[in-house]
Motif scaffolding. Structure first.
Motif, PDB file in Angstrom:
ATOM      1  N   LEU A  54      -5.932  -5.824 -13.393  1.00 51.07           N
ATOM      2  CA  LEU A  54      -7.196  -6.477 -13.028  1.00 51.07           C
ATOM      3  C   LEU A  54      -7.583  -6.152 -11.588  1.00 51.07           C
ATOM      4  CD1 LEU A  54      -7.104 -10.019 -14.656  1.00 51.07           C
ATOM      5  CD2 LEU A  54      -8.652  -8.135 -15.162  1.00 51.07           C
ATOM      6  N   LYS A  55      -6.604  -6.127 -10.697  1.00 51.37           N
ATOM      7  CA  LYS A  55      -6.886  -5.762  -9.306  1.00 51.37           C
ATOM      8  C   LYS A  55      -7.398  -4.324  -9.222  1.00 51.37           C
ATOM      9  CE  LYS A  55      -3.503  -8.849  -7.154  1.00 51.37           C
ATOM     10  NZ  LYS A  55      -2.247  -8.905  -6.382  1.00 51.37           N
ATOM     11  N   ILE A  56      -6.767  -3.436  -9.995  1.00 52.22           N
ATOM     12  CA  ILE A  56      -7.194  -2.031  -9.998  1.00 52.22           C
ATOM     13  C   ILE A  56      -8.633  -1.922 -10.498  1.00 52.22           C
ATOM     14  CG2 ILE A  56      -6.829   0.225 -11.078  1.00 52.22           C
ATOM     15  CD1 ILE A  56      -3.787  -0.429 -11.028  1.00 52.22           C
ATOM     16  N   ILE A  57      -8.935  -2.584 -11.604  1.00 54.69           N
ATOM     17  CA  ILE A  57     -10.299  -2.553 -12.150  1.00 54.69           C
ATOM     18  C   ILE A  57     -11.298  -3.077 -11.113  1.00 54.69           C
ATOM     19  CG2 ILE A  57     -11.826  -3.681 -13.845  1.00 54.69           C
ATOM     20  CD1 ILE A  57     -10.392  -1.400 -15.101  1.00 54.69           C
ATOM     21  N   ALA A  58     -10.933  -4.136 -10.428  1.00 53.91           N
ATOM     22  CA  ALA A  58     -11.818  -4.693  -9.396  1.00 53.91           C
ATOM     23  C   ALA A  58     -12.034  -3.683  -8.267  1.00 53.91           C
ATOM     24  CB  ALA A  58     -11.236  -5.990  -8.847  1.00 53.91           C
ATOM     25  N   MET A  59     -10.962  -3.022  -7.852  1.00 52.62           N
ATOM     26  CA  MET A  59     -11.082  -2.029  -6.768  1.00 52.62           C
ATOM     27  C   MET A  59     -11.897  -0.807  -7.174  1.00 52.62           C
ATOM     28  SD  MET A  59      -7.542  -1.768  -4.671  1.00 52.62           S
ATOM     29  CE  MET A  59      -8.283  -0.468  -3.697  1.00 52.62           C
ATOM     30  N   LEU A  60     -11.910  -0.522  -8.477  1.00 52.96           N
ATOM     31  CA  LEU A  60     -12.600   0.677  -8.939  1.00 52.96           C
ATOM     32  C   LEU A  60     -14.102   0.463  -9.134  1.00 52.96           C
ATOM     33  CD1 LEU A  60      -9.966   2.241 -11.356  1.00 52.96           C
ATOM     34  CD2 LEU A  60     -10.561   2.951  -9.028  1.00 52.96           C
ATOM     35  N   SER A  61     -14.657  -0.505  -8.416  1.00 50.85           N
ATOM     36  CA  SER A  61     -16.114  -0.613  -8.407  1.00 50.85           C
ATOM     37  C   SER A  61     -16.685   0.658  -7.767  1.00 50.85           C
ATOM     38  CB  SER A  61     -16.569  -1.847  -7.639  1.00 50.85           C
ATOM     39  OG  SER A  61     -16.117  -1.797  -6.306  1.00 50.85           O
ATOM     40  N   LYS A  62     -15.855   1.309  -6.963  1.00 50.54           N
ATOM     41  CA  LYS A  62     -16.143   2.646  -6.426  1.00 50.54           C
ATOM     42  C   LYS A  62     -14.919   3.508  -6.729  1.00 50.54           C
ATOM     43  CE  LYS A  62     -19.720   1.557  -3.597  1.00 50.54           C
ATOM     44  NZ  LYS A  62     -20.038   0.865  -2.470  1.00 50.54           N
ATOM     45  N   PRO A  63     -15.095   4.795  -7.023  1.00 53.27           N
ATOM     46  CA  PRO A  63     -13.966   5.666  -7.355  1.00 53.27           C
ATOM     47  C   PRO A  63     -12.959   5.787  -6.207  1.00 53.27           C
ATOM     48  CG  PRO A  63     -16.047   6.694  -7.963  1.00 53.27           C
ATOM     49  CD  PRO A  63     -16.380   5.482  -7.144  1.00 53.27           C
ATOM     50  N   HIS A  64     -11.671   5.863  -6.577  1.00 58.51           N
ATOM     51  CA  HIS A  64     -10.593   6.020  -5.603  1.00 58.51           C
ATOM     52  C   HIS A  64      -9.489   6.903  -6.169  1.00 58.51           C
ATOM     53  CE1 HIS A  64     -11.991   3.069  -2.714  1.00 58.51           C
ATOM     54  NE2 HIS A  64     -12.173   2.190  -3.689  1.00 58.51           N
ATOM     55  N   CYS A  65      -8.726   7.495  -5.260  1.00 54.87           N
ATOM     56  CA  CYS A  65      -7.533   8.231  -5.663  1.00 54.87           C
ATOM     57  C   CYS A  65      -6.350   7.262  -5.689  1.00 54.87           C
ATOM     58  CB  CYS A  65      -7.258   9.399  -4.721  1.00 54.87           C
ATOM     59  SG  CYS A  65      -6.841   8.896  -3.040  1.00 54.87           S
ATOM     60  N   VAL A  66      -5.266   7.698  -6.301  1.00 57.24           N
ATOM     61  CA  VAL A  66      -4.077   6.852  -6.453  1.00 57.24           C
ATOM     62  C   VAL A  66      -3.525   6.426  -5.094  1.00 57.24           C
ATOM     63  CG1 VAL A  66      -1.725   6.761  -7.362  1.00 57.24           C
ATOM     64  CG2 VAL A  66      -3.477   7.950  -8.633  1.00 57.24           C
ATOM     65  N   CYS A  67      -3.546   7.327  -4.147  1.00 56.10           N
ATOM     66  CA  CYS A  67      -2.952   6.989  -2.841  1.00 56.10           C
ATOM     67  C   CYS A  67      -3.693   5.840  -2.162  1.00 56.10           C
ATOM     68  CB  CYS A  67      -2.880   8.216  -1.937  1.00 56.10           C
ATOM     69  SG  CYS A  67      -4.462   9.002  -1.626  1.00 56.10           S
ATOM     70  N   VAL A  68      -5.023   5.782  -2.280  1.00 56.27           N
ATOM     71  CA  VAL A  68      -5.797   4.684  -1.690  1.00 56.27           C
ATOM     72  C   VAL A  68      -5.490   3.383  -2.422  1.00 56.27           C
ATOM     73  CG1 VAL A  68      -8.129   3.769  -1.367  1.00 56.27           C
ATOM     74  CG2 VAL A  68      -7.627   6.139  -0.764  1.00 56.27           C
ATOM     75  N   LEU A  69      -5.440   3.451  -3.757  1.00 54.01           N
ATOM     76  CA  LEU A  69      -5.118   2.252  -4.542  1.00 54.01           C
ATOM     77  C   LEU A  69      -3.726   1.733  -4.188  1.00 54.01           C
ATOM     78  CD1 LEU A  69      -6.482   3.440  -8.000  1.00 54.01           C
ATOM     79  CD2 LEU A  69      -7.497   1.700  -6.531  1.00 54.01           C
ATOM     80  N   THR A  70      -2.780   2.648  -4.041  1.00 54.16           N
ATOM     81  CA  THR A  70      -1.394   2.287  -3.726  1.00 54.16           C
ATOM     82  C   THR A  70      -1.300   1.567  -2.382  1.00 54.16           C
ATOM     83  OG1 THR A  70      -0.555   4.151  -5.005  1.00 54.16           O
ATOM     84  CG2 THR A  70       0.919   3.230  -3.357  1.00 54.16           C
ATOM     85  N   LYS A  71      -1.898   2.147  -1.369  1.00 50.47           N
ATOM     86  CA  LYS A  71      -1.842   1.552  -0.027  1.00 50.47           C
ATOM     87  C   LYS A  71      -2.589   0.218   0.019  1.00 50.47           C
ATOM     88  CE  LYS A  71       0.614   4.466   2.274  1.00 50.47           C
ATOM     89  NZ  LYS A  71       1.925   4.097   2.742  1.00 50.47           N
ATOM     90  N   ALA A  72      -3.761   0.175  -0.583  1.00 44.28           N
ATOM     91  CA  ALA A  72      -4.570  -1.046  -0.546  1.00 44.28           C
ATOM     92  C   ALA A  72      -3.890  -2.200  -1.274  1.00 44.28           C
ATOM     93  CB  ALA A  72      -5.948  -0.781  -1.151  1.00 44.28           C
ATOM     94  N   LEU A  73      -3.249  -1.892  -2.403  1.00 41.71           N
ATOM     95  CA  LEU A  73      -2.613  -2.943  -3.195  1.00 41.71           C
ATOM     96  C   LEU A  73      -1.182  -3.251  -2.747  1.00 41.71           C
ATOM     97  CD1 LEU A  73      -3.946  -1.897  -6.715  1.00 41.71           C
ATOM     98  CD2 LEU A  73      -4.596  -3.935  -5.405  1.00 41.71           C
ATOM     99  N   GLY A  74      -0.579  -2.327  -2.023  1.00 40.44           N
ATOM    100  CA  GLY A  74       0.771  -2.550  -1.509  1.00 40.44           C
ATOM    101  C   GLY A  74       1.876  -2.392  -2.545  1.00 40.44           C
ATOM    102  N   TYR A  75       1.629  -1.569  -3.560  1.00 41.58           N
ATOM    103  CA  TYR A  75       2.644  -1.318  -4.592  1.00 41.58           C
ATOM    104  C   TYR A  75       3.076   0.138  -4.542  1.00 41.58           C
ATOM    105  CZ  TYR A  75       1.222  -5.773  -6.671  1.00 41.58           C
ATOM    106  OH  TYR A  75       0.941  -7.087  -6.890  1.00 41.58           O
ATOM    107  N   ASP A  76       4.175   0.436  -5.206  1.00 37.87           N
ATOM    108  CA  ASP A  76       4.696   1.793  -5.289  1.00 37.87           C
ATOM    109  C   ASP A  76       3.742   2.665  -6.106  1.00 37.87           C
ATOM    110  OD1 ASP A  76       7.151   3.579  -4.879  1.00 37.87           O
ATOM    111  OD2 ASP A  76       6.812   3.730  -7.051  1.00 37.87           O
TER     112      ASP A  76
END
Length: 124
Positions: A54-76
């Motif tokens: 759900l957090k990923i879906i929320a963040m993808l209101s704009k396109p992102h690469c995995v590295c940005v999602l990883t850092k922003a969410l604080g997961y591996d």
């Protein structure tokens, strides 16, 4: 099947028939989603039941690469990649290759159809 037919088949008491008659619903046709539709909706809802997804879906209101999602969410990165794969399998995200990276975006069209289907099922 029409309500009047169901009431007759079930041998319902007259007061139940009168209830539907008073609401002018005796000729209403009962529509039940197919097993396939229910199975598809269930899979999507199960996919969305994970808080990280759900957090990923929320963040993808704009396109992102995995590295940005990883850092922003604080997961591996492997965990985020796993969840992105699952979201992609459920058609909730799209992926576009960009050089050595992959850019993920919500599948807005699919989400609109999904939400419309839920609204039809629950709010009509």
């Amino acid at each position: 099947m029409r309500i009047i037919e169901i009431l007759r088949e079930a041998n319902m008491p007259q007061d139940v028939v009168e209830y539907y008659k008073a609401q002018a619903r005796l000729n209403e046709i009962i529509e039940i989603p197919s097993d396939g539709e229910i199975r598809d909706l269930t899979e999507i809802l199960k996919c969305l039941s994970n808080p990280i997804r759900l957090k990923i879906i929320a963040m993808l209101s704009k396109p992102h690469c995995v590295c940005v999602l990883t850092k922003a969410l604080g997961y591996d990165i492997t965990l985020i990649s796993h969840h992105l794969t699952r979201l992609k399998e459920c058609n909730l995200v799209r992926v576009e290759p960009l050089a050595r990276a992959r850019i993920y975006a919500r599948n807005e069209e699919f989400l609109r159809e999904f939400i419309s289907c839920l609204m039809k099922m629950f709010l009509t």
